[in-house]
Design a protein around this motif. Structure first.
Motif, PDB file in Angstrom:
ATOM      1  N   GLU A  45       1.082  -1.144   0.214  1.00 27.41           N
ATOM      2  CA  GLU A  45      -0.110  -0.171   0.122  1.00 27.41           C
ATOM      3  C   GLU A  45       0.809   1.085  -0.059  1.00 27.41           C
ATOM      4  O   GLU A  45       0.621   2.224  -0.529  1.00 27.41           O
ATOM      5  N   ALA A  46       1.814   1.147   0.935  1.00 21.98           N
ATOM      6  CA  ALA A  46       2.735   2.564   1.001  1.00 21.98           C
ATOM      7  C   ALA A  46       3.508   2.778  -0.425  1.00 21.98           C
ATOM      8  O   ALA A  46       3.848   3.704  -0.836  1.00 21.98           O
ATOM      9  N   THR A  47       4.035   1.522  -1.067  1.00 27.77           N
ATOM     10  CA  THR A  47       4.597   1.635  -2.294  1.00 27.77           C
ATOM     11  C   THR A  47       3.932   2.439  -3.477  1.00 27.77           C
ATOM     12  O   THR A  47       4.127   3.099  -4.202  1.00 27.77           O
ATOM     13  N   GLU A  48       2.742   1.752  -3.462  1.00 26.55           N
ATOM     14  CA  GLU A  48       1.654   2.546  -4.246  1.00 26.55           C
ATOM     15  C   GLU A  48       1.446   3.852  -4.080  1.00 26.55           C
ATOM     16  O   GLU A  48       1.488   4.531  -5.216  1.00 26.55           O
ATOM     17  N   GLU A  49       1.282   4.382  -3.016  1.00 25.13           N
ATOM     18  CA  GLU A  49       1.049   5.550  -2.864  1.00 25.13           C
ATOM     19  C   GLU A  49       2.371   6.554  -3.096  1.00 25.13           C
ATOM     20  O   GLU A  49       2.420   7.398  -3.654  1.00 25.13           O
ATOM     21  N   TRP A  50       3.661   5.931  -2.721  1.00 30.02           N
ATOM     22  CA  TRP A  50       4.765   6.629  -3.208  1.00 30.02           C
ATOM     23  C   TRP A  50       4.914   6.862  -4.670  1.00 30.02           C
ATOM     24  O   TRP A  50       5.252   7.931  -4.940  1.00 30.02           O
ATOM     25  N   LEU A  51       4.712   5.665  -5.269  1.00 27.44           N
ATOM     26  CA  LEU A  51       4.561   5.866  -6.773  1.00 27.44           C
ATOM     27  C   LEU A  51       3.773   6.732  -7.502  1.00 27.44           C
ATOM     28  O   LEU A  51       4.172   7.536  -8.186  1.00 27.44           O
ATOM     29  N   ARG A  52       2.492   6.793  -6.870  1.00 25.74           N
ATOM     30  CA  ARG A  52       1.370   7.862  -7.305  1.00 25.74           C
ATOM     31  C   ARG A  52       2.208   9.272  -6.991  1.00 25.74           C
ATOM     32  O   ARG A  52       1.950  10.270  -7.739  1.00 25.74           O
ATOM     33  N   GLN A  53       2.749   9.549  -5.708  1.00 26.55           N
ATOM     34  CA  GLN A  53       3.210  10.963  -5.394  1.00 26.55           C
ATOM     35  C   GLN A  53       4.443  11.134  -6.163  1.00 26.55           C
ATOM     36  O   GLN A  53       4.492  12.329  -6.821  1.00 26.55           O
ATOM     37  N   LEU A  54       5.129  10.322  -6.798  1.00 26.06           N
ATOM     38  CA  LEU A  54       6.355  10.370  -7.470  1.00 26.06           C
ATOM     39  C   LEU A  54       6.012  10.991  -8.721  1.00 26.06           C
ATOM     40  O   LEU A  54       6.495  11.820  -9.557  1.00 26.06           O
ATOM     41  N   ARG A  55       4.804  10.257  -9.358  1.00 27.67           N
ATOM     42  CA  ARG A  55       4.464  10.541 -10.559  1.00 27.67           C
ATOM     43  C   ARG A  55       3.668  11.956 -10.476  1.00 27.67           C
ATOM     44  O   ARG A  55       3.998  12.603 -11.398  1.00 27.67           O
ATOM     45  N   ASP A  56       3.040  12.387  -9.282  1.00 27.04           N
ATOM     46  CA  ASP A  56       2.073  13.469  -9.462  1.00 27.04           C
ATOM     47  C   ASP A  56       3.165  14.709  -9.392  1.00 27.04           C
ATOM     48  O   ASP A  56       2.801  15.808  -9.775  1.00 27.04           O
ATOM     49  N   GLU A  57       4.384  14.581  -8.795  1.00 19.23           N
ATOM     50  CA  GLU A  57       5.177  15.743  -8.637  1.00 19.23           C
ATOM     51  C   GLU A  57       5.992  16.073  -9.562  1.00 19.23           C
ATOM     52  O   GLU A  57       6.839  16.829  -9.651  1.00 19.23           O
ATOM     53  N   ALA A  58       5.925  15.033 -10.498  1.00 18.02           N
ATOM     54  CA  ALA A  58       6.819  14.883 -11.986  1.00 18.02           C
ATOM     55  C   ALA A  58       6.376  15.795 -13.062  1.00 18.02           C
ATOM     56  O   ALA A  58       5.092  15.854 -13.203  1.00 18.02           O
ATOM     57  N   TYR A  59       6.918  16.286 -13.972  1.00 22.97           N
ATOM     58  CA  TYR A  59       6.428  16.811 -15.133  1.00 22.97           C
ATOM     59  C   TYR A  59       6.486  15.686 -16.169  1.00 22.97           C
ATOM     60  O   TYR A  59       7.610  15.014 -16.536  1.00 22.97           O
TER      61      TYR A  59
END
Length: 450
Positions: A427-441
Motif C-alpha cells: 500500500e505504501a509503495t503504491e502511494e509513493w509511486l503515485r506521489q512520485l508521478r504527481d510531483e513530476a513533469y
C-alpha cells in the motif's frame, strides 16, 4: 523490495525480494523455452520521443524493447495480450515510473554494481536449470536481446533497493496489530494438512440462457450475503442447495490437501476457518464454499542463532575492496582480543544493531538474506567470519549461541508480522509511486508519434 520481518530489524535482515521482482524475467526464460517469442519491433522511426519525464525522455525504440519483453511474460502466464494501443499505453506508463525511479535513485546515489548484477543473472539462469551462456542463447533465440534483458534486471534490482530505502524501511508493525491479525486470520498462516469444507450449489441446466445464468448468480450472491450476515450454513444448504450433500448441511467432509477438488484448490489454502467464498462458476452452476475446519501440520522445531555483525556499506567513496580491507583489519583486532561490541559501535553502518554492539538477537531461519544465512549456518559457535558480501554491503559476523526452539507460537507471530508488513509495504509503495508521478513533469507524446 525488502520486507523486514521483525519490528526494528535492520533492512539488511529482510528476505531478499529482488529475485521475486525478477520473476517476470524468469517467466520470460520459461516462455522462450516453450517457443514463445516477442512481437516484432516496429519499422517506424525508433528514435521518436513518446514521453518527456522531467528532464529525461522515453523514446520509441525503448518502448518497443519493453513491449518485446512483456509479451512473452503474458503468454507464459496464459494472459491474453491486450490490443496494441492499450498495451503500448500500459507499457509506456510502466516506463515512465521506471524513469522516475531511476531519477530518484540517481539523486540518492544508488547504483547496481556489475558484481551484483552478474550474481542476479547467474541466479536467474540457475533457477531455470541453465548456465548464463545458455540463458543468453535461449533469450536471443526468442528474439530478446540479452543486453535488454540484462539492463531490465539491473533496473528491477535498483527499483527494489530504492523502494526499500524510501518506503519499506519506514514500515513498522506493532504487537497489538499482530494480535489483532492473529485473532482474525491465524488459520490462514498455518501449514494445512487437511481441510473440512461445506458446499452449496445453485445449479444451472445444460446450455443455460443468459437469463438463467443471471438468476442463478443473483441467487448465489444473495445466499453469500445471508451467510456472511450470520445465517447458519448447514440450514441454508439444506433449504437452498442443489448439491448432493445438501441434506448433510453441505458437508463435504475432510480432504487431504492434495485431494481437494481442483475447482476449490486455491480456496483450500486461503480461506480462514468459518470464511465463506464468493460464488464460483462451473458448468454445473454456482458454488459457495465455507471453510469449516482446518487440521494443521505439527510444527517442527527450528534452530535459532544468536549473532552479531559489523556492516560496511559501499558507495561512490567506499569500494568493495575498501570495505573488505577495513573489515579484515577489524577482524584481526577482534581475534587479538579487542571487544567486538566496542568495534561494532564505532564502525558498523547498520545503525540499528551498532547501538547494541552489533547484536541481532535470536535469528530464525529465513530472517536474513541468503548470503548472510549461509555464512551464519556454516559457522561454529564463537567463530568470527571472514568478510563476506550481501546485497546490503560487506559484513563480518560472530555466532554467539544456538538453540532449538518450538516453531509454534513464535513462527505464527513471525508469519503474521511478515504478512502485515507485506500488506503495508504494498500500500505504501503504491502511494509513493503515485506521489512520485504527481510531483513530476510528464508529457505523453504517444498518440502523435504512433
Amino acid at each position: 523490495m525488502a520486507i523486514s520481518p521483525n519490528r526494528g530489524a535492520p533492512a539488511w535482515m529482510a528476505p531478499r525480494r529482488f529475485p521475486r521482482g525478477m520473476l517476470p524475467g524468469l517467466a520470460l526464460g520459461l516462455a522462450l523455452a516453450l517457443g514463445m517469442g516477442p512481437a516484432p519491433i516496429s519499422a517506424q522511426a525508433l528514435d521518436a520521443i513518446v514521453a518527456v519525464v522531467n528532464d529525461d525522455v522515453v523514446v520509441q525504440s525503448e518502448l518497443e524493447r519493453e513491449i518485446a519483453l512483456v509479451i512473452p511474460q503474458l503468454n507464459q502466464r496464459g494472459t491474453a495480450v491486450p490490443p496494441p494501443e492499450q498495451l503500448r499505453k500500459q507499457v509506456l506508463d510502466r516506463l515512465i515510473l521506471k524513469h522516475l525511479q531511476q531519477q530518484r535513485a540517481k539523486e540518492l546515489g544508488l547504483k547496481v554494481d556489475e558484481a551484483t548484477l552478474e550474481e542476479a543473472l547467474q541466479g536467474i539462469a540457475g533457477r531455470n536449470g541453465l548456465s548464463l551462456d545458455e540463458l543468453k542463447a535461449t533469450l536471443e533465440a526468442g528474439g530478446i536481446r540479452f543486453e535488454d534483458f540484462r539492463e531490465d534486471t539491473r533496473s528491477q534490482i535498483l527499483s527494489s533497493r530504492l523502494q526499500n530505502q524510501e518506503v519499506v524501511r519506514k514500515i513498522q508493525v506493532s504487537e497489538p496489530e499482530v494480535d489483532r491479525f492473529l485473532a482474525r486470520e491465524a488459520s490462514r498462516l498455518i501449514e494445512r494438512e487437511q481441510v473440512r469444507l461445506q458446499h452449496i450449489l445453485v445449479a444451472l441446466p445444460e446450455n443455460p440462457t443468459p437469463e438463467q445464468v443471471k438468476r442463478a448468480e443473483d441467487k448465489a450472491r444473495g445466499l453469500v450475503g445471508r451467510l456472511r450476515g450470520g445465517a447458519d450454513f448447514a440450514e441454508v444448504a439444506v433449504r437452498e442447495s442443489d448439491g448432493r450433500n445438501a441434506l448433510e448441511g453441505g458437508d463435504l467432509g475432510w480432504f487431504e490437501m492434495g485431494a481437494v477438488p481442483s475447482l476449490v484448490s486455491d480456496l483450500a489454502y486461503t480461506l480462514a476457518e468459518g470464511e465463506v467464498s464468493e460464488p464460483l462458476r462451473s458448468p454445473s452452476g454456482f458454488h459457495i464454499i465455507r471453510m469449516r475446519e482446518i487440521k494443521a501440520a505439527a510444527p517442527e522445531d527450528v534452530t535459532q542463532t544468536r549473532a552479531r555483525h559489523i556492516l560496511i556499506r559501499t558507495n561512490e567513496i567506499v569500494s568493495d575492496a575498501d570495505a573488505r580491507q577495513r573489515l579484515l583489519q577489524l577482524r584481526e583486532r577482534i581475534l587479538n582480543g579487542e571487544d567486538f561490541a566496542t568495534l561494532a559501535r564505532a564502525n558498523s553502518d547498520d545503525t540499528g544493531s551498532a547501538l547494541k554492539g552489533g547484536e541481532l538477537g535470536w535469528v530464525d531461519p529465513g530472517n536474513t538474506v541468503p548470503e548472510f544465512e549461509e555464512q551464519m549456518n556454516a559457522m561454529a559457535v564463537g567463530a568470527t567470519s571472514e568478510p563476506f558480501k550481501s546485497p546490503f554491503g560487506w559484513h563480518i559476523l560472530q555466532v554467539e549461541e544456538r538453540r532449538q526452539q518450538s516453531a509454534n507460537e513464535d513462527i505464527l507471530r513471525l508469519k503474521a508480522r511478515e504478512a502485515l508488513q507485506r500488506r503495508k509495504a504494498e500500500e505504501a509503495t503504491e502511494e509513493w509511486l503515485r506521489q512520485l508521478r504527481d510531483e513530476a513533469y510528464v508529457e505523453i507524446r504517444l498518440d502523435q508519434d504512433t
